[in-house]
Design a protein around this motif. Structure first.
Motif, PDB file in Angstrom:
ATOM      1  N   TYR A 190      35.445 -44.102 -29.394  1.00 20.95           N
ATOM      2  CA  TYR A 190      36.522 -44.274 -28.412  1.00 20.95           C
ATOM      3  C   TYR A 190      37.807 -44.649 -29.125  1.00 20.95           C
ATOM      4  O   TYR A 190      37.827 -45.452 -30.059  1.00 20.95           O
ATOM      5  N   PHE A 191      38.917 -44.028 -28.692  1.00 22.80           N
ATOM      6  CA  PHE A 191      40.232 -44.315 -29.253  1.00 22.80           C
ATOM      7  C   PHE A 191      41.181 -44.730 -28.132  1.00 22.80           C
ATOM      8  O   PHE A 191      41.078 -44.252 -27.006  1.00 22.80           O
ATOM      9  N   ARG A 192      42.124 -45.600 -28.472  1.00 21.96           N
ATOM     10  CA  ARG A 192      43.124 -46.054 -27.506  1.00 21.96           C
ATOM     11  C   ARG A 192      44.498 -45.634 -27.981  1.00 21.96           C
ATOM     12  O   ARG A 192      44.922 -45.976 -29.094  1.00 21.96           O
ATOM     13  N   ALA A 193      45.211 -44.871 -27.169  1.00 21.17           N
ATOM     14  CA  ALA A 193      46.541 -44.374 -27.517  1.00 21.17           C
ATOM     15  C   ALA A 193      47.563 -44.999 -26.585  1.00 21.17           C
ATOM     16  O   ALA A 193      47.668 -44.618 -25.419  1.00 21.17           O
ATOM     17  N   ARG A 194      48.315 -45.979 -27.102  1.00 17.18           N
ATOM     18  CA  ARG A 194      49.329 -46.665 -26.300  1.00 17.18           C
ATOM     19  C   ARG A 194      50.710 -46.053 -26.447  1.00 17.18           C
ATOM     20  O   ARG A 194      51.606 -46.353 -25.669  1.00 17.18           O
ATOM     21  N   ASN A 195      50.875 -45.220 -27.453  1.00 15.78           N
ATOM     22  CA  ASN A 195      52.154 -44.559 -27.679  1.00 15.78           C
ATOM     23  C   ASN A 195      51.904 -43.252 -28.431  1.00 15.78           C
ATOM     24  O   ASN A 195      50.771 -42.949 -28.834  1.00 15.78           O
ATOM     25  N   ALA A 196      52.963 -42.488 -28.649  1.00 19.06           N
ATOM     26  CA  ALA A 196      52.827 -41.179 -29.282  1.00 19.06           C
ATOM     27  C   ALA A 196      52.358 -41.302 -30.731  1.00 19.06           C
ATOM     28  O   ALA A 196      51.609 -40.448 -31.223  1.00 19.06           O
ATOM     29  N   GLU A 197      52.776 -42.359 -31.429  1.00 18.17           N
ATOM     30  CA  GLU A 197      52.363 -42.544 -32.820  1.00 18.17           C
ATOM     31  C   GLU A 197      50.862 -42.772 -32.909  1.00 18.17           C
ATOM     32  O   GLU A 197      50.182 -42.202 -33.775  1.00 18.17           O
ATOM     33  N   GLU A 198      50.331 -43.617 -32.035  1.00 18.71           N
ATOM     34  CA  GLU A 198      48.891 -43.854 -32.049  1.00 18.71           C
ATOM     35  C   GLU A 198      48.118 -42.588 -31.671  1.00 18.71           C
ATOM     36  O   GLU A 198      47.055 -42.316 -32.248  1.00 18.71           O
ATOM     37  N   LEU A 199      48.659 -41.836 -30.737  1.00 15.58           N
ATOM     38  CA  LEU A 199      47.988 -40.604 -30.332  1.00 15.58           C
ATOM     39  C   LEU A 199      47.947 -39.607 -31.494  1.00 15.58           C
ATOM     40  O   LEU A 199      46.919 -38.952 -31.733  1.00 15.58           O
ATOM     41  N   SER A 200      49.042 -39.513 -32.244  1.00 12.00           N
ATOM     42  CA  SER A 200      49.063 -38.618 -33.406  1.00 12.00           C
ATOM     43  C   SER A 200      48.068 -39.077 -34.459  1.00 12.00           C
ATOM     44  O   SER A 200      47.371 -38.251 -35.080  1.00 12.00           O
ATOM     45  N   TYR A 201      47.989 -40.386 -34.674  1.00 12.99           N
ATOM     46  CA  TYR A 201      47.058 -40.918 -35.672  1.00 12.99           C
ATOM     47  C   TYR A 201      45.609 -40.638 -35.272  1.00 12.99           C
ATOM     48  O   TYR A 201      44.769 -40.326 -36.114  1.00 12.99           O
ATOM     49  N   ILE A 202      45.333 -40.715 -33.987  1.00 12.25           N
ATOM     50  CA  ILE A 202      43.969 -40.438 -33.504  1.00 12.25           C
ATOM     51  C   ILE A 202      43.578 -39.004 -33.820  1.00 12.25           C
ATOM     52  O   ILE A 202      42.475 -38.737 -34.308  1.00 12.25           O
ATOM     53  N   TYR A 203      44.487 -38.071 -33.563  1.00 11.53           N
ATOM     54  CA  TYR A 203      44.166 -36.676 -33.833  1.00 11.53           C
ATOM     55  C   TYR A 203      44.061 -36.399 -35.326  1.00 11.53           C
ATOM     56  O   TYR A 203      43.332 -35.494 -35.746  1.00 11.53           O
ATOM     57  N   LEU A 204      44.769 -37.156 -36.140  1.00  4.25           N
ATOM     58  CA  LEU A 204      44.598 -37.030 -37.586  1.00  4.25           C
ATOM     59  C   LEU A 204      43.209 -37.505 -37.999  1.00  4.25           C
ATOM     60  O   LEU A 204      42.579 -36.930 -38.900  1.00  4.25           O
ATOM     61  N   LEU A 205      42.713 -38.562 -37.359  1.00  2.00           N
ATOM     62  CA  LEU A 205      41.350 -39.013 -37.635  1.00  2.00           C
ATOM     63  C   LEU A 205      40.322 -37.973 -37.200  1.00  2.00           C
ATOM     64  O   LEU A 205      39.336 -37.718 -37.891  1.00  2.00           O
ATOM     65  N   LEU A 206      40.584 -37.365 -36.050  1.00  2.00           N
ATOM     66  CA  LEU A 206      39.657 -36.340 -35.568  1.00  2.00           C
ATOM     67  C   LEU A 206      39.661 -35.114 -36.473  1.00  2.00           C
ATOM     68  O   LEU A 206      38.677 -34.365 -36.515  1.00  2.00           O
ATOM     69  N   ASP A 207      40.759 -34.899 -37.192  1.00  2.00           N
ATOM     70  CA  ASP A 207      40.827 -33.788 -38.134  1.00  2.00           C
ATOM     71  C   ASP A 207      39.796 -33.912 -39.249  1.00  2.00           C
ATOM     72  O   ASP A 207      39.482 -32.916 -39.925  1.00  2.00           O
ATOM     73  N   LYS A 208      39.295 -35.112 -39.462  1.00  2.00           N
ATOM     74  CA  LYS A 208      38.362 -35.346 -40.568  1.00  2.00           C
ATOM     75  C   LYS A 208      36.906 -35.134 -40.168  1.00  2.00           C
ATOM     76  O   LYS A 208      35.997 -35.533 -40.895  1.00  2.00           O
TER      77      LYS A 208
END
Length: 327
Positions: free
Chosen positions: A269-287
């Protein structure tokens, strides 16, 4: 190398000779009342020698034109060098919430305040473009869940259909369980270790036929790994007649259920409170680790049929010209 797509059409080469041999000769349109045995000899004797020397040319041109036409019908192609295709083996489905709460403008994108869906489109669109080698699919859900794009390697189409989605398109409520159930249905026939669902929502399950936890059990039974993303800011300043106050725009987000869904299916589970966190989450999913598959190769093809076809048509035109000139 040159490749003929339909080489069996070469069998049509002797067709004109077979027709000439099998069919009876056509009778002249006008027949003389009296047959003169030596009429042909007289005509041949009086023929212009120059014209007689040219009488064989139409046959030669017609034969070459027919040969070129048959070759064109076999669809000749030029095959280039084999190119290895990048295929990771992952079948990845995106499920995006389009409920009415996604219009909450608590995200900042390019120094402008935007709604949650706009931010999700921008970040998820970049994520889609980076997924070379994956088969991607898109599910849009609100009151109901819809398969917007089946699994495909065409990332451009998936991104385009995501960009064209709109809030309320699937209803104003949130059917998380139905979205998971639809993903299970579309992925159950794929290899067991390559099934991934990324589910993004900003609320709690308020619609649908299947509860989220029941759908998660079904997903776990079918070895579908689910990554859940809770989207929305924790606090937001709201101006009113009585002044400015802080509110929690994500008060309806059911993090407990999203955590349970991810945990029960082996995801996260990931929590995206802003656009920066959302981008970081998708970078993690890229792995996500790719699943090894047999290498696939592609050979670029260049069509060549128009060359013999053009020459055949040119010879046919030349035949018509000679026929008119020698008539």
């Amino acid at each position: 190398m040159i490749h003929f797509e339909w080489p069996w059409l070469l069998a049509a080469l002797p067709l004109p000779l077979l027709i000439r041999w099998l069919l009876p000769a056509a009778l002249p349109a006008e027949q003389a009342a009296l047959k003169v045995p030596f009429l042909d000899d007289l005509a041949e004797a009086g023929m212009n020698p120059r014209r007689k020397s040219r009488s064989g040319r139409p046959f030669i041109f017609a034969a070459i034109a027919w040969l070129l036409l048959v070759v064109a019908c076999t669809r000749p192609q030029w095959l280039g060098e084999p190119i290895e295709q990048a295929v990771s083996g992952r079948d990845l489905m995106l499920a995006v919430d389009l409920s009415g709460s996604m219009e909450e403008q608590d995200f900042i994108l390019n120094k402008e305040r935007v709604d949650r869906l706009t931010a999700a489109k921008a970040v998820a669109g970049d994520f889609i473009e980076r997924r070379a080698g994956d088969r991607l699919g898109l599910i849009l859900f609100g009151t109901q869940a819809y398969l917007q794009t089946p699994l495909t390697f065409d990332r451009k189409t998936v991104k385009t259909l995501l960009d064209e989605s709109a809030i309320g398109l699937a209803g104003d409520n949130t059917a998380i369980g139905d979205a998971i159930g639809l993903a299970v249905k579309r992925l159950k026939n794929q290899p067991g270790n390559s099934r991934v669902l990324i589910l993004m929502t900003d609320g709690a399950n308020t619609a649908g036929e299947v509860s989220p936890l029941k759908a998660a059990e079904l997903a776990a039974a079918n070895r579908l790994k689910i990554y859940t993303i809770g989207i929305g800011a924790d606090e937001m300043l709201v101006r009113s007649f009585f002044g400015t106050r802080k509110v929690n725009p994500s008060r309806d987000l059911d993090e407990k259920t999203l955590i349970a869904i991810a945990k029960n299916t082996g995801g996260r589970y990931f929590r995206a409170r802003n656009a920066e966190e959302l981008s970081y989450i998708y970078l993690l999913l890229d792995k996500l680790e790719p699943i090894a598959k047999d290498k696939q190769y592609f050979r670029p093809r260049t069509e060549l049929f128009y060359w013999p076809l053009s020459l055949s048509l040119a010879l046919a035109a030349l035949l018509c010209y000679f026929r008119l000139r020698w008539a």
